[in-house]
Design an enzyme around this catalytic site. Sequence first.
Site, mmCIF file in Angstrom:
data_model
loop_
_atom_site.group_PDB
_atom_site.id
_atom_site.type_symbol
_atom_site.label_atom_id
_atom_site.label_comp_id
_atom_site.label_asym_id
_atom_site.label_seq_id
_atom_site.Cartn_x
_atom_site.Cartn_y
_atom_site.Cartn_z
ATOM 1 C CG HIS A 4 -0.140 3.494 8.563
ATOM 2 N ND1 HIS A 4 -0.781 2.621 9.417
ATOM 3 C CD2 HIS A 4 1.036 2.900 8.234
ATOM 4 C CE1 HIS A 4 -0.017 1.554 9.607
ATOM 5 N NE2 HIS A 4 1.087 1.696 8.888
ATOM 6 C CD GLU A 5 2.952 4.265 5.108
ATOM 7 O OE1 GLU A 5 4.114 4.072 5.509
ATOM 8 O OE2 GLU A 5 2.096 3.358 5.068
ATOM 9 C CD GLU A 36 3.908 -1.386 9.772
ATOM 10 O OE1 GLU A 36 2.938 -0.608 9.701
ATOM 11 O OE2 GLU A 36 4.907 -1.275 9.039
ATOM 12 N N GLY A 64 0.803 -1.217 0.000
ATOM 13 C CA GLY A 64 0.000 0.000 0.000
ATOM 14 C C GLY A 64 0.831 1.260 0.000
ATOM 15 C CB ALA A 65 2.141 3.584 1.541
ATOM 16 C CG MET A 66 8.604 1.309 2.200
ATOM 17 S SD MET A 66 8.324 0.305 3.677
ATOM 18 C CE MET A 66 9.655 0.918 4.713
ATOM 19 C CD GLU A 67 7.336 2.104 7.256
ATOM 20 O OE1 GLU A 67 7.730 1.278 8.089
ATOM 21 O OE2 GLU A 67 6.457 1.850 6.403
ATOM 22 C CG ASN A 68 11.003 4.102 1.605
ATOM 23 O OD1 ASN A 68 11.372 2.988 1.928
ATOM 24 N ND2 ASN A 68 10.155 4.319 0.594
#
Length: 955
Positions: free
Chosen positions: A388-389, A411, A352-356
């Site tokens: 969330h991210e 998470e 869905g997404a990635m919090e880099n």
Amino acid sequence: MDIEDKTSKMHCMKGKHVVIICGVVIAVGLILGLGLGLGLDTKACNPPEVNGQVSTKSPISNTPDVTSPSGSSVFCSAKNDENGPWTHFRLPNYVHPVHYDLHLTPEMEAEVYTGMVNISIRLEEQTTKHLWLHLRETKITEMPQLWTSSGQVIEIKRCFGYEPQEYVVIEAEEDLRPSNYFLSMRFKGYLNGSLVGFYSTTYGENGKIKYIAATDHEPTDARKSFPCFDEPNKKATYTISITHEHDYEAISNMPVEKTISLDNKWTKTIFKKSVPMSTYLVAWAVHQFKYEERISSRGIPLRIYAQPQQINTAIYAANVTKVVFDYFENYFNMNYSLPKLDKIAIPDFGTGAMENWGLITYRETNLLYDSQESAASNKQRVAAVIAHELVHQWFGNIVTMDWWDDLWLNEGFASFFEFMGVNAKEEKWQMLDQILISDLLPVLKEDSLVSSHPITVNVSSPDEITSVFDGISYSKGASILRMLEDWISPECFRAGCEKYLKEHYFKNAKTDDFWKAMEEVSGKPVKEVMDTWTRQMGYPVLKVDLNSTVTQQRFLLDPKADPSKPSSQFSYKWNIPVKWKEGNTSNIIFYNKSELAGITITRPSDLPLNSFLKVNKDHVGFYRVNYEPQVWRALTDIMMKDHQNFNLADRAGFIDDAFALARAGLLKYADALNLTRYLQNEAEYIPWQRAVVAISYIRNMFEDDKALYPKFQRYFGSLVKPIASELKWEXDEDHIKSLLRTTVLEFACKMEDPEALGNASLLFKKWMSGISLDVNLRLLVYRFGMQNSGDEQAWNYMFQKYRTATLAQEKEKLLYGLASVKNITLLNRFLSCIKNTSLIRSQDVFTVLGYISLNSYGKTMAWDWVRLNWEYLVKRYTLNDRNLGRLISRLSGTFNTELQLWQMENFFERYPDAGAGEASRKQALETTKSNIEWLKQYRDDVATWLENSEHSNFA
């Protein structure tokens, strides 16, 4: 059929339905082998002409083998050398990366990249001749170089790959004593064939093919991009540089320090040195996008990158980002730690997404919003994922879990705080209550299976690490934090979060570190209480008797399951803050797990005799509550007279508890079903949404029951009819009302209400004639219009609309519509499109299979296609893919026959290596067996109640 003779014989000897099972299997196998297996009717799946948004990447079968990159020598080849400590899964604790100088050169159209990494290493305490670090698929192209901090070269004796643990091992000619060293490695990899590591994808712009390359590294895929010490507690700083073609730009975690024009074709972009980061947070992208920018209240630039033709759809994301970013800086009382924050929408993205850190990557559906094309649900999804991210920039990035067994520290926290973040931007969306229907109530079902797992769980392989990215880590984690906050007070909880972040700034932490911070600010025994929720699976059901005595026992959906298995150090007893309310009195009483006789709630003396004691007020506790049967019946009477005696959360919780308790054999179905009578007066989204979900289990079990299902539809159709007729198929600006309308109209259509289906078909025909639909009705019209009146002409029209749509959210709605057709030939044609990546992106394959499985005509077809094409899916995605791992449980949730169970068991025997899907397979088997038993045990009870309801004035 994908069944071997020997396993066929073995299973055909087991059950009493052997002749039927084997005969059906053979027949189905022949049909599918001639139909699906040979690609029957694939005319819709020819590669399309280039248009605005269609991917043109080659199908996976045509991609080069990434393990053998051409055009360069390969060093450090794999060897089966097990005579050393590199056979251990974990890296040694005496080797510490300090800094990476990482340079990459992607060749976009050739879909390859080369790179060089110089790693500063600190060796502590131990003398060794060997260094090993992670590397997978990407190849070393020169012999590694090693030298001391003073510049003295250390000769390399040999290097080799150790594939079982995904290591490259370097052996020096001489001993390496505790000191600082530099390791240099050159490497080469492919950008195609995967959605993890450093990969590329394409999109269309003005009739031309455009490329973008980006990274996705969590949890263990940084090692696919470059050689690294790929564990979360091996934090280091990074200086990243990228050489790219002039007409591309590069972005990474940190701002650009400078760009250098190398010649007429190439530019080198050098980024500033980073803060200490875990490898999974390292990120970069090479693109030709534009951006929408906002500036935070503290002056931090916040940019949203998107395709140039879609940049207007980044405006809402930019607005949300600014508000939520400022909110979290204030809430955590801690500044964001980098000079900038970028977000980018990747056209094909596996998660869905990635919090880099400083460069958050998104699937387009989760970042881009168009008020003319996107529904209210899309808008909420965008806001929630953004929030969330953003939480992760503190919980996860600044403070990172020490190892993946504490993934929930990342998470669970992000899943909890996302609702607070969205609430800061959209105060009318009831987000603080929506955590119930988004997280808490859904994960109660998952955690009531014997195949669940504790929040903190040992993991010792990449597959096991991937598998814990599930509802337990995310949603149960969020839910117990909500319970903790309510118990110790929001003020103490906030202070504890601030203390935890400051004490572990730029470091790693464990669950006990968080409990310690909470204990110090609250003065309460947080660890003693919360360990019972994180170190054992499951949760309790609290039984409230007529004397207000409360006792606990483990709740399991399967009445026949052994509640003591698997063993638990706490014997499945919990320390529980029990929140209750009666009249205007509300309080928390603590239930210690050692109180075997239970606890007694002291009720107010000045209340009327018929007052109701609500245990688990606001459904803030992670448990269920069961009352005596006469109390449930009294509750039904109260709800029928005035359901607003209870708030939204309590009404949703009553319904969910009742049907879960009935399924577990702890409450008669008559009592649960009687409670639904009040729904004819319910007018709020959250209770209706949960009621529809709770009822859906019975619907799924009865859908193929021609005698019983019509009675089910008539009863529940009568309940939803009033509110469906009131809301109508109209547009509405109110967010919550739009969500309510979608929920009840969808349910009315599923109950085959003639008016609802007629409206869906009428609007569908208008859409076919070129009339635009309201954004909040589109998905309903696409699905039920296609289901009720769709033919080949309509399907082809929708397929063409899908091919030319530019907004990913619209494309996803159209995929659902295409999957809803009641035509086996067209569904088969749709399945045949899956392997054509020019038509269905890799990110959408599992979505399509899931949608088809929701079609009564398609659920068997999707399951059969997966079994026939399993080896193809494994080759395309690998067994480590979390979406592939969840696929079987996603498709099989409604399975309830011995044949389906037999097929599943046989499939697992043929393909025993489940990879990241091991837990999912166990859940699928447990659920199917439970469904079979449920029909035997409860079908007649529900049938009797439905029969009686038709001869009464219940509804």
